[in-house]
Design an enzyme around this catalytic site. Structure first.
Site, PDB file in Angstrom:
ATOM      1  N   THR A 146       0.829  -1.219   0.000  1.00 61.24           N
ATOM      2  CA  THR A 146       0.000   0.000   0.000  1.00 61.24           C
ATOM      3  C   THR A 146       0.858   1.263   0.000  1.00 61.24           C
ATOM      4  OG1 THR A 146      -0.220   0.103   2.418  1.00 61.24           O
ATOM      5  CG2 THR A 146      -1.876  -1.188   1.232  1.00 61.24           C
ATOM      6  N   ASP A 153       0.335  -5.129   3.637  1.00 61.46           N
ATOM      7  CA  ASP A 153       1.484  -4.372   4.130  1.00 61.46           C
ATOM      8  C   ASP A 153       1.178  -2.874   4.121  1.00 61.46           C
ATOM      9  OD1 ASP A 153       4.600  -4.504   4.620  1.00 61.46           O
ATOM     10  OD2 ASP A 153       4.211  -2.796   3.299  1.00 61.46           O
ATOM     11  N   TYR A 160       3.127   5.787   5.280  1.00 61.73           N
ATOM     12  CA  TYR A 160       2.387   5.729   4.017  1.00 61.73           C
ATOM     13  C   TYR A 160       1.052   6.479   4.078  1.00 61.73           C
ATOM     14  CZ  TYR A 160       5.330   1.543   3.090  1.00 61.73           C
ATOM     15  OH  TYR A 160       6.348   0.654   2.928  1.00 61.73           O
ATOM     16  N   LYS A 212       4.642  -0.386  10.162  1.00 56.19           N
ATOM     17  CA  LYS A 212       6.060  -0.064  10.413  1.00 56.19           C
ATOM     18  C   LYS A 212       6.216   1.202  11.241  1.00 56.19           C
ATOM     19  CE  LYS A 212       6.885  -1.886   5.777  1.00 56.19           C
ATOM     20  NZ  LYS A 212       5.781  -1.402   4.961  1.00 56.19           N
ATOM     21  N   HIS A 239      11.132   0.656  10.251  1.00 57.51           N
ATOM     22  CA  HIS A 239      11.079   0.936   8.806  1.00 57.51           C
ATOM     23  C   HIS A 239      12.469   1.148   8.205  1.00 57.51           C
ATOM     24  CE1 HIS A 239       8.012   2.574   5.703  1.00 57.51           C
ATOM     25  NE2 HIS A 239       9.027   2.023   5.090  1.00 57.51           N
ATOM     26  N   ASN A 242      14.956  -2.477   5.378  1.00 60.33           N
ATOM     27  CA  ASN A 242      16.084  -1.679   4.879  1.00 60.33           C
ATOM     28  C   ASN A 242      17.333  -1.790   5.749  1.00 60.33           C
ATOM     29  OD1 ASN A 242      14.654  -0.446   2.588  1.00 60.33           O
ATOM     30  ND2 ASN A 242      13.401   0.497   4.188  1.00 60.33           N
ATOM     31  N   ARG A 284       9.975   3.086 -14.345  1.00 62.32           N
ATOM     32  CA  ARG A 284       9.901   3.930 -13.158  1.00 62.32           C
ATOM     33  C   ARG A 284      11.020   4.980 -13.166  1.00 62.32           C
ATOM     34  NH1 ARG A 284       7.990   1.562  -8.000  1.00 62.32           N
ATOM     35  NH2 ARG A 284       8.669   2.945  -6.348  1.00 62.32           N
ATOM     36  N   LYS A 331       1.968  -3.505  -5.266  1.00 61.58           N
ATOM     37  CA  LYS A 331       0.781  -2.664  -5.065  1.00 61.58           C
ATOM     38  C   LYS A 331       0.156  -2.386  -6.421  1.00 61.58           C
ATOM     39  CE  LYS A 331       0.875   1.607  -6.621  1.00 61.58           C
ATOM     40  NZ  LYS A 331       1.973   2.170  -7.317  1.00 61.58           N
TER      41      LYS A 331
HETATM   42  C1  1BO Z   1       9.782   5.338   2.487  1.00 57.35           C
HETATM   43  C2  1BO Z   1       9.133   4.010   2.201  1.00 57.35           C
HETATM   44  C3  1BO Z   1      10.035   2.977   1.645  1.00 57.35           C
HETATM   45  C4  1BO Z   1       9.385   1.664   1.372  1.00 57.35           C
HETATM   46  O1  1BO Z   1       8.743   1.137   2.487  1.00 57.35           O
END
Ligand code: 1BO
Length: 331
Positions: free
Chosen positions: A43, A73, A78, A107, A140, A179, A235, A278
Site C-alpha cells: 500500500t 502491508d 504511508y 512499520k 522501517h 532496509n 519507473r 501494489k
Molecule cells: C519510504 C518508504 C520505503 C518503502 O517502504
C-alpha cells in the site's frame, strides 16, 4: 523454509482456495513458529505518487482480500493505515474473512526510534488500523530522525529493545526490520537479543541481493520484497533493462499464458521471497496473485537471474550522513 513443496503447491493452493477464509498463496514459517502468507498486497504509493485520493487504497485492499490475498502491508509513513483498517473491517463484516485469517504488517517511522516513543507509535498505528494487534511490526529504517527531519544519533539497537517490549505485550505477534544490511542484522542478533523474524527490502530483477538472501536463509529470517517490479514499467527511465516489453520476457510470458509482471512475481516466489506488489487497478490486483499454477525452468531462471546488477530504485541519499545509512552511498 517454504512450508509446502512446489510439487504440490498447485493442488494445495486450489484446495485451500475452496475455503472462503483461506488464502491463495502458500504460507512460510517464521522463526517464532508463526506463519506468514507468501504473497501480499502493498500500500505504499511510491515516492512519485501524488496525495492519496479518496478511498483508492481501501478499494485495492478489498479487491485483494476478495482475490485471495491474506497478507497486507502498510506503514505509519504511508498514510494508508486508516484505509487498510476500513477494508479489513468491511471484509470481516461481509463474512469473507476473520481477523485471524489475515496477516497485517505496519512499520515504525524514523522519528519514533527513542525507546519511549515505540509503544505510543504502535498504539497510534493500531488506532488508525482499528485493530487490537498487528501480525508484524517492523522498524522501517535503521536511520533515526528528529521531528524536524534532521538526522538523530539514536541507535537502532535501542529501538529494537523497545520492539521486543511491544512484542512481549502482545500488541504485535512478530517483529522485524526493513532496509537493514547484513552487518546491522548481525548487530541486532548479538546486541539486541532477539533475531528479527522478517526483513523487508527492495528486491526485483535489477536488485536481487543474493548475499543478503543467503544470509537471511541461514539465520531463518523471512524476506519480504518491496518494489518487486523495479524498473519494469520505466519507473526510472535511465535505469538498466529489462522493461515489460523485453522480448525475452514476453516469450516466457506467452509460453505460460501469463503476463510479464506475473513471470517476475513467480520468479521472486521461486527465489524464496514474499512479493508485495501494489496496484490501484482491480484487474492487476487480481492478476498479480495468479502465479501458483506454473513454475519456471532452470534456463528461464538463469535468464531472470542475469538481470541482477545491483541497481536500486530507492536509495535515500539525503540520509547518507546518518551513522546508520544501510546502503552504498552512491547508486
Ligand atoms: C519510504 C518508504 C520505503 C518503502 O517502504
Amino acid at each position: 523454509m517454504v512450508v509446502y513443496k512446489y510439487s504440490f503447491v498447485f493442488v494445495f493452493a486450489a484446495v485451500i482456495h475452496l475455503s472462503p477464509s483461506a488464502g491463495l498463496a502458500p504460507v512460510l514459517k517464521l522463526n517464532n513458529g508463526k506463519e506468514i502468507p507468501g504473497f501480499g498486497i502493498g500500500t505504499w504509493l511510491g515516492t512519485n505518487s501524488n496525495e492519496l485520493k479518496g478511498d483508492e487504497v481501501q478499494k485495492s485492499v478489498e479487491w485483494a482480500i476478495d482475490a485471495g490475498y491474506r497478507h497486507i502491508d502498510t506503514a505509519a509513513i504511508y498514510s494508508t493505515e486508516d484505509q487498510v483498517g476500513r477494508a479489513i473491517k468491511k471484509k470481516i463484516a461481509e463474512g469473507v474473512v476473520k481477523r485471524e485469517d489475515l496477516f497485517v504488517t505496519t512499520k515504525l517511522w524514523n522519528t519514533n526510534h527513542k525507546k519511549e516513543a515505540v509503544l505510543p507509535a504502535l498504539r497510534k498505528s493500531l488506532k488508525n488500523l482499528d485493530l487490537d494487534y498487528v501480525d508484524l511490526y517492523l522498524i522501517h529504517w535503521p536511520i533515526a530522525l528528529h521531528d524536524n527531519a534532521s538526522i538523530s544519533q539514536t541507535d537502532y539497537v535501542e529501538t529494537w529493545q523497545a520492539m521486543t517490549d511491544v512484542l512481549n505485550q502482545g500488541l504485535t505477534k512478530s517483529i522485524g526490520v526493513s532496509n537493514f544490511n547484513i552487518q546491522q542484522l548481525e548487530r541486532l542478533k548479538s546486541e539486541g537479543g532477539v533475531t528479527p523474524s522478517v526483513l523487508q527490502v527492495e528486491i526485483n530483477l535489477n536488485l536481487q541481493q543474493p548475499a543478503l538472501l543467503d544470509y537471511c536463509k541461514a539465520q531463518g529470517i523471512v524476506v519480504v520484497a518491496y518494489t518487486p517490479f523495479g524498473n519494469l514499467f520505466n519507473r526510472q527511465p535511465s535505469a538498466p533493462a529489462p522493461r515489460a516489453d523485453d522480448q525475452r520476457l514476453v516469450a516466457i510470458a506467452q509460453k505460460y499464458k501469463k503476463t510479464v509482471p506475473q513471470i517476475v512475481l513467480r520468479y521472486l516466489v521461486e527465489l524464496g521471497v514474499i512479493p508485495i506488489p501494489k496496484s490501484l487497478h482491480k484487474d492487476r490486483v487480481e492478476e498479480n496473485i495468479q502465479i501458483y499454477d506454473f513454475s519456471l525452468t532452470p534456463d528461464e531462471i538463469q535468464l531472470l537471474k542475469s538481470f541482477d546488477n545491483g541497481y536500486r530504485t530507492l536509495s535515500p541519499l539525503f540520509w547518507a550522513h546518518s551513522p546508520y545509512f544501510p546502503f552504498e552511498s552512491k547508486n
